[in-house]
Scaffold this active site. Structure first.
Site, PDB file in Angstrom:
ATOM      1  N   GLY A  62       5.430   4.672  -8.904  1.00 32.69           N
ATOM      2  CA  GLY A  62       6.148   3.540  -9.220  1.00 32.69           C
ATOM      3  C   GLY A  62       5.211   2.379  -9.246  1.00 32.69           C
ATOM      4  CG  HIS A  63       3.127   0.896  -5.862  1.00 32.35           C
ATOM      5  ND1 HIS A  63       3.304   1.816  -4.793  1.00 32.35           N
ATOM      6  CD2 HIS A  63       3.935  -0.374  -5.339  1.00 32.35           C
ATOM      7  CE1 HIS A  63       3.896   1.327  -3.746  1.00 32.35           C
ATOM      8  NE2 HIS A  63       4.053   0.120  -4.033  1.00 32.35           N
TER       9      HIS A  63
ATOM     10  N   GLY B 115       0.770  -1.199   0.064  1.00 30.42           N
ATOM     11  CA  GLY B 115      -0.061  -0.086  -0.006  1.00 30.42           C
ATOM     12  C   GLY B 115       0.749   1.398   0.007  1.00 30.42           C
ATOM     13  CB  ALA B 116       1.748   3.883   1.297  1.00 37.41           C
TER      14      ALA B 116
ATOM     15  CG  HIS C  58       5.245   4.978  -4.876  1.00 34.22           C
ATOM     16  ND1 HIS C  58       5.520   4.367  -5.719  1.00 34.22           N
ATOM     17  CD2 HIS C  58       5.665   4.392  -3.690  1.00 34.22           C
ATOM     18  CE1 HIS C  58       6.596   3.314  -5.424  1.00 34.22           C
ATOM     19  NE2 HIS C  58       6.636   3.398  -4.498  1.00 34.22           N
TER      20      HIS C  58
ATOM     21  CB  SER D  73      10.419   4.230  -1.216  1.00 36.01           C
ATOM     22  OG  SER D  73      10.425   3.525  -0.076  1.00 36.01           O
ATOM     23  CB  SER D  74       5.755   3.012   0.721  1.00 30.89           C
ATOM     24  OG  SER D  74       4.898   2.486  -0.387  1.00 30.89           O
TER      25      SER D  74
ATOM     26  CD  GLN E 189      10.577  -7.550  -2.585  1.00 29.66           C
ATOM     27  OE1 GLN E 189      10.112  -7.744  -1.205  1.00 29.66           O
ATOM     28  NE2 GLN E 189       9.586  -6.942  -3.192  1.00 29.66           N
TER      29      GLN E 189
HETATM   30  O1  PAF Z   1       8.034  -5.096  -1.994  1.00 31.94           O
HETATM   31  C1  PAF Z   1       6.991  -4.991  -1.215  1.00 31.94           C
HETATM   32  O2  PAF Z   1       6.283  -4.015  -1.255  1.00 31.94           O
HETATM   33  C2  PAF Z   1       6.795  -6.317  -0.231  1.00 31.94           C
HETATM   34  O3  PAF Z   1       7.937  -6.670   0.173  1.00 31.94           O
HETATM   35  C3  PAF Z   1       5.745  -7.353  -0.997  1.00 31.94           C
HETATM   36  C4  PAF Z   1       6.531  -7.938  -2.228  1.00 31.94           C
HETATM   37  C5  PAF Z   1       4.491  -6.623  -1.282  1.00 31.94           C
HETATM   38  C6  PAF Z   1       5.798  -8.481  -0.081  1.00 31.94           C
HETATM   39  O4  PAF Z   1       5.029  -8.258   1.114  1.00 31.94           O
END
Ligand code: PAF
Length: 282
Positions: free
Chosen positions: A36-37, A31-32, A34, A187-188, A155
């Site tokens: 980028g998402h 959530g939060a 931005h 970034s959030s 990640q």
């Molecule tokens: O990158 C993130 O926001 C988190 O690590 C994810 C991939 C949603 C897993 O909780």
């Protein structure tokens, strides 16, 4: 826009999409949201019939309880932002119980050592938490493709390994880092930066860009020293780590080899807020 909290509701919808041969692009988030998402969601919509966005602040991946408590939670505005994009988006905003059931525990993973480098050293248990929640979410959403930003490059590599280990058929798509005009990676956590910290933070990307420029001519040791110096007398930003590492196994190097792909990784504290970034070097 459909906003589901219950696992069963989204599982039912997904089953219908599957019988209709519709593809699902999945964007897991905390959530939060931005820009980028939103770029990930737009890419998912280009490449799939439906985009599912999960909004879930996953407790098992936080090794710092204050960070978990203070993590921004803005579901209403997240939903509003997504509503403006398309009507082909479904939001899944579950409670921990819907994701984990009564026992919220992490699986202990061996990601071939990727989990022990960089973020793994400074955030013990973090990648077990990420791997576990994504295993659950992939099972619930059953996506054709899942989209991750390269800001969290470690990640991303771990998620690729996770789907191999768990033999899941989802295709993992890495997407470029989305930056502010200042160079700061979105970034959030940026929402928690003060004005002064926001002004100081673009140094992180500036340093990475210079490292990329000098990578061909300077030694890794020299570059490491130079980066440390850039933060030495900085009253706002504190360097936690800087590493040049191989893309293949994320092991940090002190000497370059030919025909090997490298990336520079950095983590910096602005007060209590931890910012990470990285850049491809060759
Ligand atoms: O990158 C993130 O926001 C988190 O690590 C994810 C991939 C949603 C897993 O909780």
């Amino acid at each position: 826009m459909q906003v589901y909290e219950k696992r069963l509701d989204i599982v039912t919808d997904v089953a219908t999409f599957k019988t209709e041969k519709k593809t699902i692009g999945f964007i897991p988030t905390m959530g939060a949201l931005h820009k980028g998402h939103l770029a990930l969601v737009e890419r998912a919509l280009e490449e799939n019939d439906i985009a599912v966005v999960s909004v879930f602040v996953n407790p098992t991946q936080f090794n710092n309880s204050e960070d978990l408590v203070k993590y921004p939670r803005t579901l209403d505005s997240d939903v509003e932002l997504l509503s403006g994009l398309s009507d082909k988006i479904i939001v899944f905003a579950p409670t921990p119980n819907e994701v984990y059931g009564p026992q919220m525990a992490s699986i202990s993973y061996n990601f071939d050592g990727l989990e022990n480098e960089m973020e793994g050293k400074f955030r013990p248990g973090h990648f077990d938490g990420v791997g576990t929640v994504l295993k659950h979410l992939f099972t619930i959403v059953s996506p054709s493709r899942a989209y991750f930003g390269e800001k969290d490059f470690q990640q991303l590599q771990i998620v690729r390994k996770l789907v191999e280990i768990e033999k899941m058929s989802v295709q993992i798509v890495g997407c470029p880092i989305y930056r502010e005009p200042s160079g700061l990676a979105l970034s959030s956590r940026n929402k928690r930066l003060t004005e002064v910290q926001l002004e100081a933070a673009p140094l992180i990307h500036k340093v990475l860009k210079q490292v990329k420029k000098d990578f061909g001519t300077e030694s890794v040791i020299k570059l490491n020293e130079w980066v440390s110096e850039q933060f030495e007398n900085n009253e706002i930003l504190e360097l936690e780590y800087f590493e040049i590492a191989k893309v293949s196994d994320l092991k940090s190097i002190t000497k370059k080899d030919n025909d090997t792909k490298y990336r520079a990784f950095i983590a910096v504290f602005a007060g209590k807020i931890r910012l990470i970034d990285n850049i491809a070097l060759n």
